[in-house]
Design a protein around this motif. Structure first.
Motif, short mmCIF file in Angstrom:
data_model
loop_
_atom_site.label_atom_id
_atom_site.label_comp_id
_atom_site.label_asym_id
_atom_site.label_seq_id
_atom_site.Cartn_x
_atom_site.Cartn_y
_atom_site.Cartn_z
N VAL A 1 -1.31 -7.61 -1.56
CA VAL A 1 -0.93 -9.41 -2.53
C VAL A 1 0.73 -8.53 -2.63
CG1 VAL A 1 0.13 -10.45 -4.65
CG2 VAL A 1 -2.10 -9.99 -4.10
N ALA A 2 1.07 -6.77 -2.80
CA ALA A 2 2.46 -7.03 -2.39
C ALA A 2 3.18 -6.23 -1.69
CB ALA A 2 2.46 -5.18 -3.77
N GLU B 1 7.76 0.68 -4.97
CA GLU B 1 9.04 -0.25 -5.26
C GLU B 1 7.65 -1.50 -6.09
OE1 GLU B 1 12.46 -4.06 -5.11
OE2 GLU B 1 11.28 -3.18 -2.71
N ARG B 2 8.36 -1.67 -7.13
CA ARG B 2 7.64 -2.29 -8.44
C ARG B 2 8.37 -3.00 -8.44
NH1 ARG B 2 8.56 1.09 -13.99
NH2 ARG B 2 10.54 0.21 -13.43
N LEU B 3 7.15 -4.62 -8.33
CA LEU B 3 7.36 -5.74 -8.09
C LEU B 3 7.32 -6.57 -8.66
CD1 LEU B 3 6.31 -6.07 -4.28
CD2 LEU B 3 8.89 -6.30 -5.08
N GLY B 4 6.36 -6.24 -9.71
CA GLY B 4 5.81 -7.10 -10.94
C GLY B 4 4.61 -6.58 -11.37
N VAL B 5 3.25 -7.62 -11.61
CA VAL B 5 1.50 -7.03 -12.50
C VAL B 5 0.95 -8.37 -11.70
CG1 VAL B 5 2.78 -6.19 -14.02
CG2 VAL B 5 1.97 -7.86 -14.40
N PHE C 1 -13.45 -12.50 -9.13
CA PHE C 1 -12.07 -12.73 -10.23
C PHE C 1 -11.78 -13.97 -9.91
CE2 PHE C 1 -10.35 -8.54 -8.33
CZ PHE C 1 -11.71 -7.35 -8.92
N THR C 2 -12.27 -14.37 -11.06
CA THR C 2 -11.69 -15.88 -11.77
C THR C 2 -10.54 -16.64 -11.95
OG1 THR C 2 -12.07 -15.61 -14.27
CG2 THR C 2 -14.28 -16.01 -12.85
N GLN C 3 -10.43 -16.27 -12.28
CA GLN C 3 -8.70 -16.30 -12.17
C GLN C 3 -7.66 -14.59 -11.55
OE1 GLN C 3 -6.48 -16.77 -15.98
NE2 GLN C 3 -5.55 -18.81 -14.90
N VAL C 4 -6.64 -15.29 -10.26
CA VAL C 4 -5.06 -14.13 -10.24
C VAL C 4 -3.87 -14.91 -10.25
CG1 VAL C 4 -4.64 -12.55 -8.96
CG2 VAL C 4 -6.96 -13.02 -8.99
N LEU C 5 -3.04 -14.12 -11.64
CA LEU C 5 -1.37 -14.56 -11.64
C LEU C 5 -1.20 -13.76 -11.19
CD1 LEU C 5 -2.38 -16.42 -14.81
CD2 LEU C 5 -2.74 -17.43 -12.84
N ILE C 6 0.07 -14.76 -10.54
CA ILE C 6 0.87 -13.38 -10.10
C ILE C 6 2.75 -13.17 -10.90
CG2 ILE C 6 2.48 -13.00 -8.05
CD1 ILE C 6 0.07 -14.14 -6.48
N VAL D 1 -1.89 -5.24 -13.18
CA VAL D 1 -2.82 -3.91 -12.70
C VAL D 1 -1.38 -4.41 -12.00
CG1 VAL D 1 -3.59 -3.68 -10.22
CG2 VAL D 1 -4.92 -5.09 -11.82
N PRO D 2 -0.41 -3.28 -12.39
CA PRO D 2 0.61 -3.25 -11.24
C PRO D 2 0.71 -4.02 -9.59
CG PRO D 2 0.67 -0.77 -12.06
CD PRO D 2 -1.26 -1.83 -12.52
N LEU D 3 2.37 -4.23 -9.54
CA LEU D 3 2.41 -4.77 -7.68
C LEU D 3 3.53 -4.04 -7.72
CD1 LEU D 3 2.69 -8.76 -7.80
CD2 LEU D 3 1.49 -7.38 -6.77
N VAL D 4 2.75 -3.29 -6.57
CA VAL D 4 3.87 -2.05 -6.28
C VAL D 4 3.62 -2.12 -4.71
CG1 VAL D 4 4.26 0.42 -5.91
CG2 VAL D 4 3.40 -0.52 -8.48
N ASP D 5 5.41 -2.21 -3.80
CA ASP D 5 4.84 -1.68 -2.27
C ASP D 5 5.78 -0.55 -1.88
OD1 ASP D 5 5.69 -2.84 0.39
OD2 ASP D 5 7.81 -3.38 0.21
#
Length: 422
Positions: free
Chosen positions: A130-131, A103-107, A30-35, A96-100
């Motif tokens: 990450v979540a 609970e939806r935290l973002g993407v 993965f060349t770049q990951v943004l939160i 990609v959904p960020l889910v803990d």
């Protein structure tokens, strides 16, 4: 990738998470990951970079994304991995959904030349880790708190958001979701839920007033409720203990209405006490089933001496319990009609039938209530929703799919190649 990021996370401040995630994600191609993390009202998602988003953000990247009308927003709303607009260098972009838990935290925004099934699986695993890291560090992070606010909180709201559990939960037996507004000016509303073996506890409080004192009253009621419940007290005794604590502190100057309930997940037996509050609603089979009427006792803190009545109702698998405060149904244009109970329940039924995730339905409900009130509520509006899945615990995928509102097999996987705008 996962081992390296997990190892780095133990002594890493949240401000470094974005940089460390990108560093270790390179191991998987993965060349770049943004939160991006969602704000309190569910309107936008904001870029998590360094301490100063304006200067630490990657050049050319958006600092804030709207949820409505964007691919990133749809990934968040529906809990699916979606392909976004691809760069011109042969790489693809994925949201990609960020889910803990639930609970939806973002993407995450992941850029990579890979687009096979293994790459998508790696994206979902990275998002899950990450979540978990965000959840483990956000309670002690002012950086996260500032990032998720688009306007200042009042003091009561500051207390309430740190008092209550996360707004979504699922464990194979139940799906729980909650929503509150005005997010930045909450005063006297509060919700709670907890599990103890096979029993799920639910409670909703509405303290008198719309000021910091109302927030303090709700905090005191919630603390007394948890203390009594965790000490093994039943519903009637717990509600009476809350009243005792309020009277000790305020005399009869402050009171709280509320519903205290417990659901036996083995049998579907629901029991509750009503302390001067609106009765719970049951939604069954895609229609409004019934108001759970039960003789209410007096509000906690008024010391009127009315008997506390324990009420019961037998649920069926798939039944949904809805608790709410009067700010939901009594939201009114000035001049104009109330939002009303019929409109409230119809909204829940229609949007659930549309296949929306439960948290997304409640997010849209709160926005509809705000719109009905011309964007400004005069009272707190809170709803707590619990669906009983049935006596046999369902696999995690089934519970997650129920929460997401889509079939379990497709609950976390979207469609489309990079460059498409699905």
């Amino acid at each position: 990738m996962l081992a390296g990021l997990l190892s780095a996370s133990h002594v890493m401040p949240l401000e470094l998470l974005s940089a460390k995630t990108s560093e270790h994600a390179a191991e998987a191609g993965f060349t770049q990951v943004l939160i991006y993390v969602v704000d309190l009202q569910g309107d936008v998602m904001r870029l998590m970079s360094g301490e100063d988003a304006a200067t630490d953000a990657p050049v050319g990247e958006e600092i804030e994304l709207k949820i409505e009308g964007t691919v990133a927003g749809r990934a968040f709303q529906y809990g699916q991995v979606l392909a976004g607009a691809a760069p011109d260098d042969g790489r693809g972009c994925w949201w990609v959904p960020l889910v803990d838990g639930t609970e939806r935290l973002g993407v995450l925004r992941i850029t990579t030349a890979l687009d096979d099934a293994r790459a998508v699986e790696d994206m979902k695993l990275l998002a899950a880790l990450v979540a978990l890291i965000i959840d483990s560090k956000r309670r002690s992070s002012d950086f996260h708190a500032q990032l998720t606010r688009t306007q200042p909180l009042n003091i009561a709201a500051e207390m309430q958001w740190h008092l209550m559990p996360p707004p979504t939960y699922a464990d194979g037996r139940v799906v729980i979701a909650a929503a509150m507004e005005p997010a930045y000016r909450i005063s006297g509303d509060a919700y709670d839920y907890a599990t103890a073996g096979q029993v799920v506890h639910l409670s909703l409080f509405d303290a008198m007033g719309h000021d910091t004192a109302a927030g303090l009253t709700a905090n005191l009621a919630m603390g007394a409720c948890r203390n009594s419940r965790r000490g093994g007290a039943g519903l009637e005794e717990t509600s009476e203990r809350i009243e005792e604590v309020l009277l000790e502190q305020y005399g009869q100057d402050r009171y709280v209405t509320g519903i205290l309930a417990e659901l036996d997940t083995r049998t579907g037996a629901l029991r509750w006490v009503n302390r001067g509050h609106h009765p719970p609603v049951i939604i069954r089979g895609g229609r409004w089933s019934t108001l759970l009427n039960c003789p209410p006792c007096h509000p906690m803190g008024t010391d009127l001496g009315l008997p506390v009545r324990l009420c019961g109702h037998q649920l069926e698998p798939g039944d949904r319990i809805v608790l709410y405060t009067d700010g939901i149904t009594e939201a009114r244009r000035n001049p104009g009609e109330d939002f009303g109970l019929d409109r409230f329940i119809d909204f829940l039924i229609r949007h659930h039938a549309d296949g929306l995730p439960v948290p997304e339905t409640l997010r849209r409900l709160i926005h509809a209530v705000l719109e009905h009130h011309d964007g400004s509520l005069q009272d707190d509006a809170t709803v707590l929703f619990c669906e009983w899945l049935g006596p046999a615990p369902h696999p995690a995928g089934r519970a997650a799919a129920s929460l997401a509102g889509v079939p379990a097999a497709t609950a976390a996987i979207g469609t489309g190649k990079p460059g498409s705008e699905h």
